[in-house]
Design an enzyme around this catalytic site. Structure first.
Site, short mmCIF file in Angstrom:
data_model
loop_
_atom_site.label_atom_id
_atom_site.label_comp_id
_atom_site.label_asym_id
_atom_site.label_seq_id
_atom_site.Cartn_x
_atom_site.Cartn_y
_atom_site.Cartn_z
N GLY A 44 0.82 -1.20 0.00
CA GLY A 44 0.00 0.00 0.00
C GLY A 44 0.85 1.26 0.00
O GLY A 44 0.57 2.20 0.73
N HIS A 45 1.90 1.25 -0.83
CA HIS A 45 2.79 2.41 -0.90
C HIS A 45 3.63 2.36 -2.17
O HIS A 45 3.63 1.38 -2.89
CB HIS A 45 3.71 2.47 0.33
CG HIS A 45 4.57 1.25 0.47
ND1 HIS A 45 4.22 0.17 1.22
CD2 HIS A 45 5.79 0.96 -0.06
CE1 HIS A 45 5.18 -0.75 1.16
NE2 HIS A 45 6.14 -0.28 0.38
N ARG A 46 4.33 3.44 -2.41
CA ARG A 46 5.40 3.53 -3.40
C ARG A 46 6.54 4.24 -2.72
O ARG A 46 6.47 4.51 -1.52
CB ARG A 46 4.94 4.24 -4.68
CG ARG A 46 4.45 5.65 -4.48
CD ARG A 46 3.85 6.18 -5.80
NE ARG A 46 3.12 7.40 -5.57
CZ ARG A 46 3.55 8.61 -5.89
NH1 ARG A 46 4.75 8.77 -6.44
NH2 ARG A 46 2.82 9.68 -5.66
N HIS A 91 2.01 -0.20 -4.91
CA HIS A 91 1.71 -1.63 -4.96
C HIS A 91 1.08 -2.14 -3.67
O HIS A 91 1.30 -1.59 -2.59
CB HIS A 91 2.97 -2.44 -5.29
CG HIS A 91 4.08 -2.19 -4.33
ND1 HIS A 91 4.90 -1.09 -4.39
CD2 HIS A 91 4.51 -2.90 -3.25
CE1 HIS A 91 5.79 -1.13 -3.41
NE2 HIS A 91 5.57 -2.22 -2.70
#
Length: 122
Positions: A44-46, A91
């Site tokens: 839940g991040h980049r 992602h």
């Protein structure tokens, strides 16, 4: 955009040997692995700087990826398949099988300020 590469694997009557050599497009500074995941969604991040290479060394999982323009879901279920995630790739990892072990090679050491948690606007 994220893309998969096939890792060189040698197979004979003794089993399989998969090699990670000269195929990861960055110097590896950190390695971690995720396992024992229930129905949770991971990631839940980049990142600002970090590039990653994800390999399901056991079991399987799905990885949703969005680079701000393109969206794609990758199924990682073979230990010779490696997903390269670029800094711009927001992602999430999910649908882990009970036996899944997802190993991730990272281009940077852990730094909380490198993470961008907000998904791209649609």
């Amino acid at each position: 955009m994220a893309h998969q590469i096939d890792l060189k694997t040698f197979t004979d009557d003794r089993g399989n040997l998969t090699v990670i050599e000269k195929v990861i497009p960055f110097d590896v500074k950190r390695i971690f692995y995720i396992y024992g995941v229930n129905e949770a969604v991971r990631g839940g991040h980049r990142h600002h700087l970090t590039r990653q290479a994800a390999i399901s060394i056991r079991g399987k999982c799905s990885i949703y990826n969005c680079d701000g323009v393109n969206e794609q879901v990758f199924e990682l279920d073979q230990p010779h398949s490696c997903l390269i995630l670029e800094t711009s790739d927001w992602h999430q990892m999910y649908n882990f099988s009970a036996d899944a072990i997802l190993m991730v090679l990272a281009s940077e050491y852990f730094d909380p300020s490198d993470y961008i948690y907000e998904p791209y606007s649609k």
